[in-house]
Design an enzyme around this catalytic site. Structure first.
Site, PDB file in Angstrom:
ATOM      1  N   GLU A 349     -13.879 -16.376 -16.454  1.00  0.00           N
ATOM      2  CA  GLU A 349     -13.397 -15.390 -15.490  1.00  0.00           C
ATOM      3  C   GLU A 349     -12.167 -14.679 -16.028  1.00  0.00           C
ATOM      4  OE1 GLU A 349     -14.272 -17.200 -11.115  1.00  0.00           O
ATOM      5  OE2 GLU A 349     -12.780 -18.281 -12.283  1.00  0.00           O
ATOM      6  N   CYS A 350     -12.200 -13.369 -16.071  1.00  0.00           N
ATOM      7  CA  CYS A 350     -11.038 -12.536 -16.351  1.00  0.00           C
ATOM      8  C   CYS A 350     -10.343 -12.931 -17.650  1.00  0.00           C
ATOM      9  CB  CYS A 350     -10.076 -12.557 -15.171  1.00  0.00           C
ATOM     10  SG  CYS A 350      -8.900 -11.179 -15.179  1.00  0.00           S
ATOM     11  N   GLY A 351      -9.301 -13.757 -17.585  1.00  0.00           N
ATOM     12  CA  GLY A 351      -8.640 -14.202 -18.804  1.00  0.00           C
ATOM     13  C   GLY A 351      -9.604 -14.914 -19.735  1.00  0.00           C
ATOM     14  N   LEU A 353     -12.823 -14.228 -20.022  1.00  0.00           N
ATOM     15  CA  LEU A 353     -13.578 -13.142 -20.665  1.00  0.00           C
ATOM     16  C   LEU A 353     -12.789 -12.564 -21.834  1.00  0.00           C
ATOM     17  CD1 LEU A 353     -15.513 -10.247 -19.046  1.00  0.00           C
ATOM     18  CD2 LEU A 353     -13.608  -9.706 -20.537  1.00  0.00           C
ATOM     19  N   LEU A 453     -17.064 -12.696 -16.687  1.00  0.00           N
ATOM     20  CA  LEU A 453     -16.838 -11.611 -15.739  1.00  0.00           C
ATOM     21  C   LEU A 453     -15.342 -11.346 -15.585  1.00  0.00           C
ATOM     22  CD1 LEU A 453     -18.759 -14.025 -14.227  1.00  0.00           C
ATOM     23  CD2 LEU A 453     -19.321 -12.090 -12.781  1.00  0.00           C
TER      24      LEU A 453
END
Length: 498
Positions: A349-351, A353, A453
């Site tokens: 998630e986010c970081g 990714l 994501l």
């Protein structure tokens, strides 16, 4: 005070004192006051369970440290009302006091009627509200603001006021008299203007407690200020009104559709350190209840993947701040890349990714990351994605069923760009109706059993997520057992009694 302290919860019955700390706007001091209250109550022997309204990791982290207990998120957009109530009941059942920190202004929500606002959450849980008023350059107008909140929604219980950033004793006296005489609401605290700042900000929020080099000093400072400036007995008497909210006990475990550990035993590695620190406690709890044993390690300090893991979870955080250290850990990056190529289930998630991309560019300096995804990530001065996410799962993947209506949230200052030659080979699982994602209208890049994501998921929003993750990890484990890749064929049972 002693009488209140002796009133404990009854097993199996929701019986904590509880309140919501709210304000008229963001930046009014909610987190400082909430953190100070949690630490102050803890210091005099109360078991405090904190909650944070909305999709927030950073404020929740500070509350967790202050209370000495995990902080749980309550979000009326991401969760169904019954799941909000179930989570609150389950997590606060053994608390002496449940402390809920609101977000933004009291009535600020998704639309003009304040949907999903702090006020709506307080009414759903039946909790009284203590309102923080920033009284900078203000006297009697403070009373008008409190009066307006009282009468704007008469179903809301505004039960106390804490004045913040008070300049003089005369100002405090005028405001206290105006509020108590005009509104009939007690002023339970008056916090002076403070010169010290133990709570510096990054982007649009505080520096996370996980990274703060003086976290204990900051918590102690907030606790002492609150103890000196707030009447804790009056706050507790207000919180006592929350005992009669009538929600009753709810079996929260039913929300996770638990499986037995023997049926779905597996080991999932979780990267948790200063660079990757954003994990909802409910997500980790959901994985454990689905049968996973969690093993935590650091991408900054550890040189190797934990042995015999069947899956990997990489949460959000600030990898850009630690990009040089992450880039230098070549052995770990290579092991992650090789494991993903072999089919290791990975959810990022986010970081996370950003870490799996080829490069992170910060101030024109590029740092090589794991390199398993054909993305190059660049940091910007302004948010590139900020807010709730809505979409539909449109591609097969290990974590979500096709057709599932996805709800999540994103907050990132980075932008991920696909390499020019990779468009034909890339699949995205999430088509967005709301949100920015990786590319316009899409998020969730998938490679083998890896999905990454920008959007964050909450386990109470998508109850299939944890089950699917564990099931995919179990299948990966069985495949490795058959090939002889594992030294152990069996896992010890995971205790499902939380």
């Amino acid at each position: 005070m002693e009488k209140l302290r002796q009133q404990k919860c009854f097993p199996g019955v929701l019986n904590p004192a509880g309140l919501v700390v709210a304000a008229l706007k963001g930046g009014s001091g909610k987190t400082f006051v909430s953190t100070g209250l949690a630490a102050a109550f803890k210091s005099i022997g109360y078991k405090v369970v904190p909650f944070k309204k909305g999709p927030d990791y950073i404020d929740a982290g500070w509350l967790s440290v202050a209370a000495g207990s995990p902080c749980y998120n309550l979000d009326m957009f991401l969760m169904k009302p019954e799941d909000v109530v179930a989570s609150f009941c389950y997590q606060s059942n053994k608390a002496d006091i449940a402390l809920v920190e609101g977000n933004r202004g009291l009535f600020d929500g998704l639309d003009e009627i304040g949907s999903c606002s702090t006020a709506e959450l307080a009414k759903l849980l039946g909790l009284p509200v203590v309102l923080i008023i920033d009284v900078t350059k203000m006297t009697r107008t403070s009373a008008a603001l409190v009066y307006g909140c009282q009468h704007f929604d008469k179903d809301l219980k505004v039960s106390g006021v804490i004045l913040n950033r008070v300049g003089t004793s005369r100002q405090e006296t005028l405001i206290r008299r105006a509020i108590e005489e005009s509104c009939g609401v007690p002023v339970v605290g008056s916090i002076p203007r403070l010169s010290n700042n133990f709570f510096p900000e990054r982007h649009l929020g505080l520096i996370p407690a996980f990274e703060h080099f003086k976290v204990r000093e900051a918590i102690d400072y907030a606790r002492n200020i609150v103890k000196d400036s707030v009447d804790l007995e009056k706050v507790l008497s207000i919180a006592e009104k929350g005992r009669s909210c009538g929600l009753g006990f709810v079996d929260f475990s039913l929300s996770f559709d638990s499986r037995s550990a023997k049926e779905l035993g597996c080991v999932i590695g979780v990267i948790r350190d200063e660079a990757f620190q954003f994990y909802y406690p409910e997500n980790l709890l959901a994985l454990e209840k689905a049968g996973a044993k969690l093993v935590f390690f650091s991408a900054l300090a550890d040189k190797h993947l934990p042995s015999n893991i069947d899956g990997l979870y990489i949460g959000g955080g600030f990898p850009e701040v630690y990009a040089e250290i992450l880039a230098g850990n070549d052995v770990l990056k290579a092991e992650i890349r090789e494991a993903i190529d072999r089919g290791l289930p990975v959810y990022a998630e986010c970081g996370g990714l950003m870490y799996l991309s080829e490069y992170i560019t910060v101030d024109k300096s590029s740092y090589p990351m794991v390199g398993v995804l054909p993305l190059e990530v660049e940091m910007y001065k302004r948010p590139q994605g900020h807010g709730y996410v809505l979409g539909q799962i449109v591609e097969e993947n290990p974590f979500f069923p096709v057709g599932y209506s996805f709800r999540g949230h994103e907050f990132h200052y980075s932008r991920a760009v696909l390499k020019n030659d990779s468009y034909r080979d890339v699949r995205f699982i999430l088509k967005l109706q709301k949100g920015h994602g990786i590319v316009e209208q899409f998020d969730g890049i998938v490679y083998r059993n890896c999905v990454a994501l920008y959007a964050h998921v909450h386990a109470l929003t998508c109850k299939e997520w944890a089950k699917s993750f564990v099931k995919t990890a179990q299948s990966y484990r069985v495949g490795n057992m058959k090939s002889g890749s594992f030294k152990e064929a069996l896992l010890p049972a995971v205790d499902d009694q939380l």
